[in-house]
Design a protein around this motif. Structure first.
Motif, mmCIF file in Angstrom:
data_model
loop_
_atom_site.group_PDB
_atom_site.id
_atom_site.type_symbol
_atom_site.label_atom_id
_atom_site.label_comp_id
_atom_site.label_asym_id
_atom_site.label_seq_id
_atom_site.Cartn_x
_atom_site.Cartn_y
_atom_site.Cartn_z
ATOM 1 N N ASN A 1 94.611 46.457 -8.107
ATOM 2 C CA ASN A 1 95.978 46.282 -8.585
ATOM 3 C C ASN A 1 96.919 46.954 -7.596
ATOM 4 O OD1 ASN A 1 98.291 45.746 -10.003
ATOM 5 N ND2 ASN A 1 97.848 47.137 -11.692
ATOM 6 N N THR A 2 97.469 46.148 -6.684
ATOM 7 C CA THR A 2 98.427 46.684 -5.717
ATOM 8 C C THR A 2 99.854 46.534 -6.213
ATOM 9 O OG1 THR A 2 98.523 44.594 -4.496
ATOM 10 C CG2 THR A 2 96.893 46.232 -3.762
ATOM 11 N N GLY A 3 99.980 46.103 -7.455
ATOM 12 C CA GLY A 3 101.295 45.996 -8.079
ATOM 13 C C GLY A 3 101.430 44.733 -8.892
ATOM 14 N N GLY A 4 101.957 44.877 -10.110
ATOM 15 C CA GLY A 4 102.283 43.725 -10.936
ATOM 16 C C GLY A 4 101.395 43.491 -12.144
ATOM 17 N N TRP A 5 100.112 43.874 -12.094
ATOM 18 C CA TRP A 5 99.218 43.622 -13.231
ATOM 19 C C TRP A 5 99.400 44.693 -14.297
ATOM 20 C CZ3 TRP A 5 96.710 39.913 -15.467
ATOM 21 C CH2 TRP A 5 95.825 40.211 -16.495
ATOM 22 N N SER A 6 99.517 44.252 -15.558
ATOM 23 C CA SER A 6 99.604 45.177 -16.688
ATOM 24 C C SER A 6 98.369 45.003 -17.558
ATOM 25 C CB SER A 6 100.862 44.906 -17.517
ATOM 26 O OG SER A 6 100.812 45.657 -18.713
ATOM 27 N N GLN A 7 97.541 46.016 -17.617
ATOM 28 C CA GLN A 7 96.343 45.981 -18.440
ATOM 29 C C GLN A 7 96.707 45.978 -19.925
ATOM 30 O OE1 GLN A 7 93.482 45.355 -17.261
ATOM 31 N NE2 GLN A 7 92.013 45.948 -18.801
ATOM 32 N N SER A 8 97.805 46.605 -20.284
ATOM 33 C CA SER A 8 98.185 46.688 -21.699
ATOM 34 C C SER A 8 98.747 45.374 -22.238
ATOM 35 C CB SER A 8 99.191 47.816 -21.925
ATOM 36 O OG SER A 8 100.375 47.574 -21.195
ATOM 37 N N THR A 9 99.393 44.567 -21.384
ATOM 38 C CA THR A 9 99.950 43.291 -21.848
ATOM 39 C C THR A 9 99.186 42.078 -21.328
ATOM 40 O OG1 THR A 9 101.539 43.220 -20.020
ATOM 41 C CG2 THR A 9 102.278 44.248 -22.084
ATOM 42 N N ASN A 10 98.167 42.309 -20.487
ATOM 43 C CA ASN A 10 97.317 41.239 -19.948
ATOM 44 C C ASN A 10 98.096 40.181 -19.175
ATOM 45 O OD1 ASN A 10 94.857 42.281 -21.054
ATOM 46 N ND2 ASN A 10 95.627 41.624 -23.041
ATOM 47 N N ASP A 11 99.071 40.618 -18.387
ATOM 48 C CA ASP A 11 99.788 39.670 -17.555
ATOM 49 C C ASP A 11 100.205 40.288 -16.227
ATOM 50 O OD1 ASP A 11 102.069 41.199 -18.236
ATOM 51 O OD2 ASP A 11 102.700 39.771 -19.744
ATOM 52 N N PHE A 12 100.595 39.402 -15.321
ATOM 53 C CA PHE A 12 101.099 39.802 -14.006
ATOM 54 C C PHE A 12 102.595 39.563 -14.003
ATOM 55 C CE2 PHE A 12 102.456 38.541 -9.726
ATOM 56 C CZ PHE A 12 102.106 39.676 -9.008
ATOM 57 N N GLN A 13 103.362 40.571 -13.616
ATOM 58 C CA GLN A 13 104.806 40.444 -13.505
ATOM 59 C C GLN A 13 105.184 40.494 -12.031
ATOM 60 O OE1 GLN A 13 107.115 42.990 -16.028
ATOM 61 N NE2 GLN A 13 108.986 42.621 -14.899
ATOM 62 N N ALA A 14 105.857 39.447 -11.551
ATOM 63 C CA ALA A 14 106.226 39.368 -10.139
ATOM 64 C C ALA A 14 107.160 40.518 -9.770
ATOM 65 C CB ALA A 14 106.900 38.034 -9.845
ATOM 66 N N PRO A 15 106.797 41.310 -8.758
ATOM 67 C CA PRO A 15 107.650 42.419 -8.348
ATOM 68 C C PRO A 15 108.876 41.974 -7.548
ATOM 69 C CG PRO A 15 105.641 42.400 -7.053
ATOM 70 C CD PRO A 15 105.507 41.321 -8.080
ATOM 71 N N CYS A 16 108.847 40.752 -6.996
ATOM 72 C CA CYS A 16 109.985 40.250 -6.220
ATOM 73 C C CYS A 16 109.931 38.719 -6.202
ATOM 74 C CB CYS A 16 109.944 40.794 -4.797
ATOM 75 S SG CYS A 16 108.463 40.331 -3.872
ATOM 76 N N ASN A 17 111.006 38.098 -5.764
ATOM 77 C CA ASN A 17 111.032 36.648 -5.586
ATOM 78 C C ASN A 17 110.057 36.276 -4.480
ATOM 79 O OD1 ASN A 17 113.170 36.755 -7.379
ATOM 80 N ND2 ASN A 17 114.732 36.365 -5.836
ATOM 81 N N GLY A 18 109.277 35.219 -4.707
ATOM 82 C CA GLY A 18 108.356 34.807 -3.662
ATOM 83 C C GLY A 18 107.384 33.743 -4.106
ATOM 84 N N VAL A 19 106.462 33.429 -3.201
ATOM 85 C CA VAL A 19 105.381 32.481 -3.465
ATOM 86 C C VAL A 19 104.129 33.300 -3.731
ATOM 87 C CG1 VAL A 19 103.969 30.623 -2.499
ATOM 88 C CG2 VAL A 19 106.407 30.731 -1.982
ATOM 89 N N TYR A 20 103.439 33.000 -4.821
ATOM 90 C CA TYR A 20 102.243 33.724 -5.240
ATOM 91 C C TYR A 20 101.084 32.746 -5.390
ATOM 92 C CZ TYR A 20 105.359 37.599 -6.387
ATOM 93 O OH TYR A 20 106.276 38.615 -6.317
ATOM 94 N N TYR A 21 99.885 33.218 -5.053
ATOM 95 C CA TYR A 21 98.662 32.441 -5.213
ATOM 96 C C TYR A 21 97.858 33.032 -6.373
ATOM 97 C CZ TYR A 21 94.007 30.576 -4.343
ATOM 98 O OH TYR A 21 92.799 29.954 -4.483
ATOM 99 N N PHE A 22 97.351 32.158 -7.249
ATOM 100 C CA PHE A 22 96.525 32.589 -8.381
ATOM 101 C C PHE A 22 95.265 31.737 -8.443
ATOM 102 C CE2 PHE A 22 100.906 33.486 -9.563
ATOM 103 C CZ PHE A 22 100.822 34.806 -9.961
ATOM 104 N N SER A 23 94.165 32.366 -8.865
ATOM 105 C CA SER A 23 92.929 31.631 -9.137
ATOM 106 C C SER A 23 92.245 32.263 -10.342
ATOM 107 C CB SER A 23 91.992 31.643 -7.924
ATOM 108 O OG SER A 23 91.521 32.941 -7.675
ATOM 109 N N PHE A 24 91.495 31.431 -11.076
ATOM 110 C CA PHE A 24 90.779 31.936 -12.241
ATOM 111 C C PHE A 24 89.518 31.121 -12.479
ATOM 112 C CE2 PHE A 24 93.878 28.856 -13.630
ATOM 113 C CZ PHE A 24 93.276 28.109 -14.633
ATOM 114 N N HIS A 25 88.527 31.770 -13.100
ATOM 115 C CA HIS A 25 87.218 31.166 -13.332
ATOM 116 C C HIS A 25 86.679 31.637 -14.678
ATOM 117 C CE1 HIS A 25 87.304 30.434 -8.987
ATOM 118 N NE2 HIS A 25 87.707 31.678 -8.898
#
Length: 178
Positions: free
Chosen positions: A78-102
């Motif tokens: 977690n280099t920034g943005g993930w919240s274990q308590s709310t189970n989501d990622f919050q974008a720290p700034c405007n930008g393009v983000y890549y996500f993957s899940f399995h």
């Protein structure tokens, strides 16, 4: 990029001047020409520069309800943005983000898992009913600072290993800030 040779004492040095905004090609060309590799701490982003990324694994069975956010037992990075308590990622700034899940379906069940941006689904993955089928997906999303992304179980259930192995994962990171 302009290159100028100059002699200082008995040594010849080369001075490079960027004629345009640096990009990865010009930086790699400079490294090849000079053989220079910056020390590890020089390559880190300067303080105040936006960064964010995470990788979590092992779905928390208590959170696997239809229409609910999928929670995770372990945070790998977690280099920034993930919240274990709310189970989501919050974008720290405007930008393009890549996500993957399995994820993997149970032996006699199936699932549909969606990556959600706020309340809107972006992409889904499906694992069918035949002997532990996997479903996965990935996406590039433009996010504004503060927007949130999470996984939602839309139907069925996910199989997670009862011991130390992890069959479910979710990762994301900032590709480019603007």
């Amino acid at each position: 990029m302009q290159r100028k040779a100059q002699k200082i004492g008995d040594k010849r040095i080369h001075i490079f001047r960027m004629t345009t905004k640096p990009n990865i090609i010009s930086i790699l060309a400079l490294i090849c020409l000079t053989g220079f590799v910056a020390p590890q701490d020089v390559r880190r982003p300067p303080p105040g520069r936006c960064r964010g990324g995470f990788s979590v694994r092992k779905a928390d069975q208590r959170t696997l309800t239809i229409g609910g956010k999928v929670g995770f037992q372990e945070v790998l990075t977690n280099t920034g943005g993930w919240s274990q308590s709310t189970n989501d990622f919050q974008a720290p700034c405007n930008g393009v983000y890549y996500f993957s899940f399995h994820a993997i379906s149970p032996q006699n069940g199936d699932f549909t898992l969606a990556l959600m941006k706020g309340r809107l689904y972006q992409v889904t993955a499906y694992g069918s009913k035949n002997d532990f089928q996997q479903g996965s997906n990935s996406v590039l999303l433009v996010l504004n600072a503060g927007e949130k992304v999470h996984l939602e179980l839309q139907q069925g259930t996910i199989y997670e290993h009862p011991f130390n192995e992890a069959y479910t994962s979710f990762s994301g990171f900032l590709v480019e800030a603007f």
